[in-house]
Motif scaffolding. Structure first.
Motif, PDB file in Angstrom:
ATOM      1  N   PHE A  39       0.873  -1.165   0.000  1.00  0.00           N
ATOM      2  CA  PHE A  39       0.000   0.000   0.000  1.00  0.00           C
ATOM      3  C   PHE A  39       0.913   1.218   0.000  1.00  0.00           C
ATOM      4  O   PHE A  39       2.014   1.158   0.540  1.00  0.00           O
ATOM      5  N   PRO A  40       0.536   2.330  -0.568  1.00  0.00           N
ATOM      6  CA  PRO A  40       1.415   3.508  -0.583  1.00  0.00           C
ATOM      7  C   PRO A  40       1.664   4.051   0.839  1.00  0.00           C
ATOM      8  O   PRO A  40       0.810   3.938   1.716  1.00  0.00           O
ATOM      9  N   PHE A  41       2.830   4.651   1.028  1.00  0.00           N
ATOM     10  CA  PHE A  41       3.095   5.358   2.282  1.00  0.00           C
ATOM     11  C   PHE A  41       2.059   6.464   2.431  1.00  0.00           C
ATOM     12  O   PHE A  41       1.705   7.148   1.466  1.00  0.00           O
ATOM     13  N   HIS A  42       1.558   6.638   3.645  1.00  0.00           N
ATOM     14  CA  HIS A  42       0.551   7.655   3.925  1.00  0.00           C
ATOM     15  C   HIS A  42       0.520   7.915   5.429  1.00  0.00           C
ATOM     16  O   HIS A  42       1.201   7.241   6.196  1.00  0.00           O
ATOM     17  N   LEU A  43      -0.288   8.868   5.836  1.00  0.00           N
ATOM     18  CA  LEU A  43      -0.480   9.112   7.265  1.00  0.00           C
ATOM     19  C   LEU A  43      -1.890   9.608   7.501  1.00  0.00           C
ATOM     20  O   LEU A  43      -2.587  10.020   6.581  1.00  0.00           O
ATOM     21  N   HIS A  44      -2.298   9.519   8.752  1.00  0.00           N
ATOM     22  CA  HIS A  44      -3.595  10.024   9.193  1.00  0.00           C
ATOM     23  C   HIS A  44      -3.299  11.100  10.230  1.00  0.00           C
ATOM     24  O   HIS A  44      -2.731  10.808  11.282  1.00  0.00           O
ATOM     25  N   GLU A  45      -3.647  12.327   9.905  1.00  0.00           N
ATOM     26  CA  GLU A  45      -3.324  13.470  10.769  1.00  0.00           C
ATOM     27  C   GLU A  45      -4.032  13.428  12.116  1.00  0.00           C
ATOM     28  O   GLU A  45      -3.463  13.828  13.116  1.00  0.00           O
ATOM     29  N   ASP A  46      -5.287  12.946  12.129  1.00  0.00           N
ATOM     30  CA  ASP A  46      -6.119  13.118  13.316  1.00  0.00           C
ATOM     31  C   ASP A  46      -6.522  11.830  14.026  1.00  0.00           C
ATOM     32  O   ASP A  46      -7.286  11.876  14.986  1.00  0.00           O
ATOM     33  N   THR A  47      -6.049  10.677  13.556  1.00  0.00           N
ATOM     34  CA  THR A  47      -6.477   9.431  14.184  1.00  0.00           C
ATOM     35  C   THR A  47      -5.385   8.366  14.096  1.00  0.00           C
ATOM     36  O   THR A  47      -4.579   8.364  13.165  1.00  0.00           O
ATOM     37  N   ASP A  48      -5.346   7.491  15.088  1.00  0.00           N
ATOM     38  CA  ASP A  48      -4.467   6.338  15.039  1.00  0.00           C
ATOM     39  C   ASP A  48      -5.014   5.354  14.005  1.00  0.00           C
ATOM     40  O   ASP A  48      -6.175   5.435  13.598  1.00  0.00           O
ATOM     41  N   ASP A  49      -4.183   4.404  13.574  1.00  0.00           N
ATOM     42  CA  ASP A  49      -4.573   3.399  12.584  1.00  0.00           C
ATOM     43  C   ASP A  49      -4.424   2.018  13.229  1.00  0.00           C
ATOM     44  O   ASP A  49      -3.338   1.658  13.680  1.00  0.00           O
ATOM     45  N   PHE A  50      -5.511   1.246  13.286  1.00  0.00           N
ATOM     46  CA  PHE A  50      -5.570  -0.039  13.989  1.00  0.00           C
ATOM     47  C   PHE A  50      -5.608  -1.192  12.997  1.00  0.00           C
ATOM     48  O   PHE A  50      -6.459  -1.219  12.103  1.00  0.00           O
ATOM     49  N   PHE A  51      -4.719  -2.176  13.176  1.00  0.00           N
ATOM     50  CA  PHE A  51      -4.638  -3.366  12.328  1.00  0.00           C
ATOM     51  C   PHE A  51      -4.575  -4.607  13.215  1.00  0.00           C
ATOM     52  O   PHE A  51      -3.707  -4.694  14.081  1.00  0.00           O
ATOM     53  N   LEU A  52      -5.460  -5.568  12.995  1.00  0.00           N
ATOM     54  CA  LEU A  52      -5.425  -6.867  13.664  1.00  0.00           C
ATOM     55  C   LEU A  52      -5.342  -7.928  12.581  1.00  0.00           C
ATOM     56  O   LEU A  52      -6.269  -8.068  11.771  1.00  0.00           O
ATOM     57  N   VAL A  53      -4.232  -8.652  12.535  1.00  0.00           N
ATOM     58  CA  VAL A  53      -4.050  -9.685  11.506  1.00  0.00           C
ATOM     59  C   VAL A  53      -4.843 -10.927  11.920  1.00  0.00           C
ATOM     60  O   VAL A  53      -4.632 -11.487  12.998  1.00  0.00           O
ATOM     61  N   LEU A  54      -5.754 -11.337  11.054  1.00  0.00           N
ATOM     62  CA  LEU A  54      -6.582 -12.513  11.296  1.00  0.00           C
ATOM     63  C   LEU A  54      -5.947 -13.772  10.717  1.00  0.00           C
ATOM     64  O   LEU A  54      -6.056 -14.857  11.293  1.00  0.00           O
ATOM     65  N   GLU A  55      -5.317 -13.616   9.551  1.00  0.00           N
ATOM     66  CA  GLU A  55      -4.718 -14.744   8.846  1.00  0.00           C
ATOM     67  C   GLU A  55      -3.531 -14.238   8.047  1.00  0.00           C
ATOM     68  O   GLU A  55      -3.610 -13.180   7.423  1.00  0.00           O
ATOM     69  N   GLY A  56      -2.424 -14.978   8.056  1.00  0.00           N
ATOM     70  CA  GLY A  56      -1.253 -14.584   7.289  1.00  0.00           C
ATOM     71  C   GLY A  56      -0.319 -13.699   8.090  1.00  0.00           C
ATOM     72  O   GLY A  56      -0.345 -13.690   9.325  1.00  0.00           O
ATOM     73  N   GLU A  57       0.514 -12.959   7.360  1.00  0.00           N
ATOM     74  CA  GLU A  57       1.477 -12.048   7.996  1.00  0.00           C
ATOM     75  C   GLU A  57       1.642 -10.810   7.132  1.00  0.00           C
ATOM     76  O   GLU A  57       1.651 -10.899   5.904  1.00  0.00           O
ATOM     77  N   MET A  58       1.760  -9.688   7.776  1.00  0.00           N
ATOM     78  CA  MET A  58       2.015  -8.432   7.070  1.00  0.00           C
ATOM     79  C   MET A  58       3.249  -7.789   7.681  1.00  0.00           C
ATOM     80  O   MET A  58       3.700  -8.166   8.761  1.00  0.00           O
ATOM     81  N   LEU A  59       3.788  -6.831   6.963  1.00  0.00           N
ATOM     82  CA  LEU A  59       4.844  -5.979   7.484  1.00  0.00           C
ATOM     83  C   LEU A  59       4.298  -4.567   7.546  1.00  0.00           C
ATOM     84  O   LEU A  59       3.618  -4.112   6.618  1.00  0.00           O
ATOM     85  N   MET A  60       4.583  -3.882   8.642  1.00  0.00           N
ATOM     86  CA  MET A  60       4.228  -2.477   8.755  1.00  0.00           C
ATOM     87  C   MET A  60       5.519  -1.691   8.621  1.00  0.00           C
ATOM     88  O   MET A  60       6.426  -1.829   9.442  1.00  0.00           O
TER      89      MET A  60
END
Length: 117
Positions: A39-60
């Motif tokens: 996914f492209p680099f980006h940011l959210h100015e006013d909110t945190d970003d929540f990720f819960l991996v259900l299956e597989g593996e990701m890199l942040m």
């Protein structure tokens, strides 16, 4: 009030980087999404970003830091204002929580629609 089966919801679509709203929680969208690639680099100015991996593996990826691996059963919260991008070599299934109306790319002009399933 009803039970929502996340595996059943994830089986309804094959697209990547296309979040689907499965529930509402206060003023937040609870979504499922499939990641593959970057996914492209980006940011959210006013909110945190929540990720819960259900299956597989990701890199942040966080600008200026080493990548953070996130495996099934683990979650990762990116604080507001931090430039980041999720990526996954193989398909990864993720649960997201975002305030209603928050664009997934941080920019309404490039954001994916949040369709309900």
């Amino acid at each position: 009030m009803k039970t929502i089966n996340l595996a059943e919801k994830l089986a309804l679509f094959d697209s990547h980087w296309d979040p689907k709203v499965v529930a509402d929680y206060n003023d937040n969208d609870i979504m499922v999404v499939k990641f593959q690639g970057e996914f492209p680099f980006h940011l959210h100015e006013d909110t945190d970003d929540f990720f819960l991996v259900l299956e597989g593996e990701m890199l942040m990826d966080i600008k200026g830091e080493a990548s953070h691996p996130v495996s099934a059963g683990e979650l990762f919260v990116v604080p507001k204002g931090i430039t980041h991008r999720p990526r996954a070599a193989q398909e990864c299934k993720v649960l997201l929580i975002e305030p209603k109306g928050e664009p997934n790319s941080g920019d309404p002009t490039t954001a994916a629609a949040k369709n309900r399933i």
